[in-house]
Enzyme design. Structure first.
Site, PDB file in Angstrom:
ATOM      1  N   ARG A   1       1.919  -5.028   6.072  1.00  0.00           N
ATOM      2  CA  ARG A   1       1.193  -4.008   5.310  1.00  0.00           C
ATOM      3  C   ARG A   1       1.991  -2.722   5.376  1.00  0.00           C
ATOM      4  O   ARG A   1       2.323  -2.241   6.468  1.00  0.00           O
ATOM      5  CB  ARG A   1      -0.208  -3.769   5.857  1.00  0.00           C
ATOM      6  CG  ARG A   1      -0.937  -2.711   5.011  1.00  0.00           C
ATOM      7  CD  ARG A   1      -2.382  -2.515   5.374  1.00  0.00           C
ATOM      8  NE  ARG A   1      -3.000  -1.609   4.417  1.00  0.00           N
ATOM      9  CZ  ARG A   1      -4.217  -1.709   3.928  1.00  0.00           C
ATOM     10  NH1 ARG A   1      -4.981  -2.701   4.319  1.00  0.00           N
ATOM     11  NH2 ARG A   1      -4.692  -0.839   3.066  1.00  0.00           N
TER      12      ARG A   1
ATOM     13  N   ASP B   1       0.831  -1.214   0.000  1.00  0.00           N
ATOM     14  CA  ASP B   1       0.000   0.000   0.000  1.00  0.00           C
ATOM     15  C   ASP B   1       0.865   1.263   0.000  1.00  0.00           C
ATOM     16  O   ASP B   1       1.941   1.283   0.604  1.00  0.00           O
ATOM     17  CB  ASP B   1      -0.905  -0.025   1.246  1.00  0.00           C
ATOM     18  CG  ASP B   1      -2.057   0.953   1.117  1.00  0.00           C
ATOM     19  OD1 ASP B   1      -2.306   1.457  -0.002  1.00  0.00           O
ATOM     20  OD2 ASP B   1      -2.704   1.230   2.140  1.00  0.00           O
TER      21      ASP B   1
ATOM     22  N   ASN C   1     -10.740  -3.345  -6.112  1.00  0.00           N
ATOM     23  CA  ASN C   1     -10.003  -2.302  -6.834  1.00  0.00           C
ATOM     24  C   ASN C   1     -10.660  -1.883  -8.160  1.00  0.00           C
ATOM     25  O   ASN C   1     -10.299  -0.854  -8.737  1.00  0.00           O
ATOM     26  CB  ASN C   1      -8.551  -2.729  -7.099  1.00  0.00           C
ATOM     27  CG  ASN C   1      -7.662  -2.622  -5.869  1.00  0.00           C
ATOM     28  OD1 ASN C   1      -6.640  -3.295  -5.769  1.00  0.00           O
ATOM     29  ND2 ASN C   1      -8.032  -1.775  -4.912  1.00  0.00           N
ATOM     30  N   TRP C   2     -11.672  -2.651  -8.610  1.00  0.00           N
ATOM     31  CA  TRP C   2     -12.412  -2.242  -9.823  1.00  0.00           C
ATOM     32  C   TRP C   2     -13.130  -0.927  -9.600  1.00  0.00           C
ATOM     33  O   TRP C   2     -13.520  -0.262 -10.557  1.00  0.00           O
ATOM     34  CB  TRP C   2     -13.434  -3.317 -10.212  1.00  0.00           C
ATOM     35  CG  TRP C   2     -12.812  -4.633 -10.600  1.00  0.00           C
ATOM     36  CD1 TRP C   2     -12.776  -5.776  -9.846  1.00  0.00           C
ATOM     37  CD2 TRP C   2     -12.124  -4.942 -11.818  1.00  0.00           C
ATOM     38  NE1 TRP C   2     -12.115  -6.769 -10.518  1.00  0.00           N
ATOM     39  CE2 TRP C   2     -11.713  -6.289 -11.745  1.00  0.00           C
ATOM     40  CE3 TRP C   2     -11.821  -4.222 -12.980  1.00  0.00           C
ATOM     41  CZ2 TRP C   2     -11.004  -6.920 -12.769  1.00  0.00           C
ATOM     42  CZ3 TRP C   2     -11.125  -4.855 -14.009  1.00  0.00           C
ATOM     43  CH2 TRP C   2     -10.732  -6.186 -13.890  1.00  0.00           C
TER      44      TRP C   2
ATOM     45  N   ARG D   1      -0.844   8.878 -10.322  1.00  0.00           N
ATOM     46  CA  ARG D   1      -0.829   7.666  -9.491  1.00  0.00           C
ATOM     47  C   ARG D   1      -0.151   6.503 -10.207  1.00  0.00           C
ATOM     48  O   ARG D   1       0.498   5.670  -9.582  1.00  0.00           O
ATOM     49  CB  ARG D   1      -2.278   7.263  -9.139  1.00  0.00           C
ATOM     50  CG  ARG D   1      -2.965   8.227  -8.198  1.00  0.00           C
ATOM     51  CD  ARG D   1      -4.419   7.803  -7.988  1.00  0.00           C
ATOM     52  NE  ARG D   1      -4.520   6.501  -7.349  1.00  0.00           N
ATOM     53  CZ  ARG D   1      -4.409   6.285  -6.033  1.00  0.00           C
ATOM     54  NH1 ARG D   1      -4.191   7.296  -5.223  1.00  0.00           N
ATOM     55  NH2 ARG D   1      -4.510   5.081  -5.541  1.00  0.00           N
TER      56      ARG D   1
ATOM     57  N   HIS E   1       2.463   3.261  -9.138  1.00  0.00           N
ATOM     58  CA  HIS E   1       2.337   1.816  -9.389  1.00  0.00           C
ATOM     59  C   HIS E   1       3.567   1.280 -10.139  1.00  0.00           C
ATOM     60  O   HIS E   1       4.031   0.169  -9.869  1.00  0.00           O
ATOM     61  CB  HIS E   1       1.057   1.516 -10.169  1.00  0.00           C
ATOM     62  CG  HIS E   1      -0.195   1.839  -9.398  1.00  0.00           C
ATOM     63  ND1 HIS E   1      -0.375   1.481  -8.078  1.00  0.00           N
ATOM     64  CD2 HIS E   1      -1.322   2.511  -9.741  1.00  0.00           C
ATOM     65  CE1 HIS E   1      -1.560   1.895  -7.659  1.00  0.00           C
ATOM     66  NE2 HIS E   1      -2.153   2.537  -8.650  1.00  0.00           N
TER      67      HIS E   1
ATOM     68  N   GLU F   1       1.660 -13.531  12.084  1.00  0.00           N
ATOM     69  CA  GLU F   1       2.130 -12.375  12.852  1.00  0.00           C
ATOM     70  C   GLU F   1       1.996 -11.147  11.949  1.00  0.00           C
ATOM     71  O   GLU F   1       2.372 -11.195  10.773  1.00  0.00           O
ATOM     72  CB  GLU F   1       3.596 -12.570  13.262  1.00  0.00           C
ATOM     73  CG  GLU F   1       3.809 -13.724  14.207  1.00  0.00           C
ATOM     74  CD  GLU F   1       3.139 -13.496  15.569  1.00  0.00           C
ATOM     75  OE1 GLU F   1       3.082 -12.334  16.018  1.00  0.00           O
ATOM     76  OE2 GLU F   1       2.678 -14.496  16.160  1.00  0.00           O
TER      77      GLU F   1
ATOM     78  N   ARG G   1      -5.150  -2.153   8.468  1.00  0.00           N
ATOM     79  CA  ARG G   1      -6.290  -2.961   8.023  1.00  0.00           C
ATOM     80  C   ARG G   1      -5.800  -4.205   7.287  1.00  0.00           C
ATOM     81  O   ARG G   1      -4.715  -4.210   6.725  1.00  0.00           O
ATOM     82  CB  ARG G   1      -7.141  -2.177   7.018  1.00  0.00           C
ATOM     83  CG  ARG G   1      -7.991  -1.098   7.584  1.00  0.00           C
ATOM     84  CD  ARG G   1      -8.969  -0.615   6.495  1.00  0.00           C
ATOM     85  NE  ARG G   1      -8.301   0.178   5.478  1.00  0.00           N
ATOM     86  CZ  ARG G   1      -8.094   1.495   5.562  1.00  0.00           C
ATOM     87  NH1 ARG G   1      -8.488   2.161   6.625  1.00  0.00           N
ATOM     88  NH2 ARG G   1      -7.482   2.147   4.584  1.00  0.00           N
TER      89      ARG G   1
ATOM     90  N   ASN H   1       1.267   3.407  -3.016  1.00  0.00           N
ATOM     91  CA  ASN H   1       1.763   3.862  -4.318  1.00  0.00           C
ATOM     92  C   ASN H   1       1.179   5.223  -4.695  1.00  0.00           C
ATOM     93  O   ASN H   1       1.893   6.099  -5.204  1.00  0.00           O
ATOM     94  CB  ASN H   1       1.368   2.868  -5.424  1.00  0.00           C
ATOM     95  CG  ASN H   1       2.040   1.530  -5.267  1.00  0.00           C
ATOM     96  OD1 ASN H   1       2.978   1.393  -4.510  1.00  0.00           O
ATOM     97  ND2 ASN H   1       1.535   0.534  -5.979  1.00  0.00           N
TER      98      ASN H   1
HETATM   99  C1  FPP Z   1      -2.016   0.064  -3.379  1.00  0.00           C
HETATM  100  O1  FPP Z   1      -1.571   1.397  -3.322  1.00  0.00           O
HETATM  101  C2  FPP Z   1      -1.484  -0.592  -4.570  1.00  0.00           C
HETATM  102  C3  FPP Z   1      -2.227  -1.190  -5.545  1.00  0.00           C
HETATM  103  C4  FPP Z   1      -3.697  -1.291  -5.512  1.00  0.00           C
HETATM  104  C5  FPP Z   1      -1.614  -1.762  -6.755  1.00  0.00           C
HETATM  105  C6  FPP Z   1      -0.386  -2.563  -6.472  1.00  0.00           C
HETATM  106  C7  FPP Z   1       0.305  -2.811  -7.758  1.00  0.00           C
HETATM  107  C8  FPP Z   1       1.625  -2.832  -7.890  1.00  0.00           C
HETATM  108  C9  FPP Z   1       2.592  -2.690  -6.785  1.00  0.00           C
HETATM  109  C10 FPP Z   1       2.203  -3.044  -9.244  1.00  0.00           C
HETATM  110  C11 FPP Z   1       2.802  -4.411  -9.348  1.00  0.00           C
HETATM  111  C12 FPP Z   1       1.769  -5.358  -9.770  1.00  0.00           C
HETATM  112  C13 FPP Z   1       1.968  -6.668  -9.969  1.00  0.00           C
HETATM  113  C14 FPP Z   1       0.884  -7.492 -10.499  1.00  0.00           C
HETATM  114  C15 FPP Z   1       3.178  -7.373  -9.683  1.00  0.00           C
HETATM  115  P1  FPP Z   1      -2.633   2.555  -3.419  1.00  0.00           P
HETATM  116  O2  FPP Z   1      -2.829   2.905  -4.860  1.00  0.00           O
HETATM  117  O3  FPP Z   1      -3.884   2.164  -2.712  1.00  0.00           O
HETATM  118  O4  FPP Z   1      -1.899   3.725  -2.673  1.00  0.00           O
HETATM  119  P2  FPP Z   1      -2.555   4.852  -1.763  1.00  0.00           P
HETATM  120  O5  FPP Z   1      -3.182   4.166  -0.587  1.00  0.00           O
HETATM  121  O6  FPP Z   1      -1.392   5.697  -1.374  1.00  0.00           O
HETATM  122  O7  FPP Z   1      -3.553   5.585  -2.625  1.00  0.00           O
END
Ligand code: FPP
Length: 246
Positions: A184, A20, A68-69, A33, A37, A203, A190, A22
């Protein structure tokens, strides 16, 4: 589960990560954003390497949840494109480094092109044994429990035959031991519908570090915290089993 990964001071056999932060990482830099990623993908490669180097056998990451959709269409298609490009770019390297790749989640909702890429990633790494990377994609812990129940019914099990072992054998991660350590990043406290069944005795380790900034030092900190934990699986503290002086 082997005793070696549950005793104090040991390396977890299976690490699960909610990657989490990105989006916030990108926002802090006034970047889209999607760039967060992209960085997140690089981080995954780094963390995979660090985990393999320290003896972790299974790494399971939450890459795209059933929920996430709900994100903007542009972000969803950006993640799909990133993953497709990532498989094309890194599969050969990962395969040569002994990484076995698996993908768990509801494939019915995934575009055929990406499904084919996942199939190829699984097929071409099937004999690798250094570390198993499982990508949870279009995955949800509740979905997993429901699909295991449906499978049990489809297999013709009577209600009295449905027990923990019967469901565990039908869960998406039935091939792996339950995660020992659940990490996490990004500061949220969460579970977010990841591995609900499998983390019964994991753990937990929460880090404020945003996923793109996570690296081998943070992996080491998480493993060090794990090594301090005393796992009891619902039992008693070892010291209280025998009276003092006995
Ligand atoms: C959560 O951060 C991240 C994601 C929903 C996407 C994770 C995807 C990758 C790390 C790319 C690599 C993918 C693969 C399949 C290997 P967020 O966007 O919720 O961040 P935020 O909470 O800061 O908005």
């Amino acid at each position: 589960m082997a005793a070696d990964c549950t005793e104090p001071g040991c390396v977890p056999r299976h690490v699960a990560i909610v990657m989490d932060g990105n989006g916030r990482w990108a926002r802090q830099r006034f970047l889209p954003r999607f760039v967060g990623h992209e960085q997140g993908m690089q981080t995954l490669l780094r963390v995979l390497d660090a985990c393999a180097g320290r003896g972790v056998r299974y790494l399971t990451v939450f890459a795209f949840s059933s929920e996430n959709w709900k994100r903007p269409e542009e972000e969803v298609s950006g993640i799909m494109g990133l993953v497709l490009a990532g498989v094309a770019k890194y599969l050969r390297k990962l395969a040569s480094e002994g990484v076995r790749i698996r993908v768990v989640g509801d494939r019915a909702g995934i575009a055929p092109k990406l499904r084919a890429a996942w199939d190829e990633a699984e097929r071409s790494t099937v004999h690798n044994t250094r570390i198993e990377l499982t990508v949870a994609f279009n995955y949800g812990g509740r979905w997993d429990i429901v699909q295991a129940c449906r499978q049990a019914v489809a297999d013709g099990l009577a209600p009295e035959q449905i027990d923990e072992a019967a469901l565990a054998a039908r869960m998406a991660l039935a091939f792996a031991p339950d995660p020992d350590l659940f990490i996490r990043t990004g500061g949220e406290l969460r579970v977010s519908n990841f591995l609900l069944w499998q983390t019964a005795y994991a753990e937990f380790y929460f880090s404020d570090c945003l996923w793109p900034d996570f690296g081998s030092a943070e992996v080491d900190a998480a493993l060090a915290a794990y090594a301090q934990r005393e796992r009891r699986f619902g039992g008693v503290r070892p010291a209280s089993v025998a009276p003092q002086g006995a």
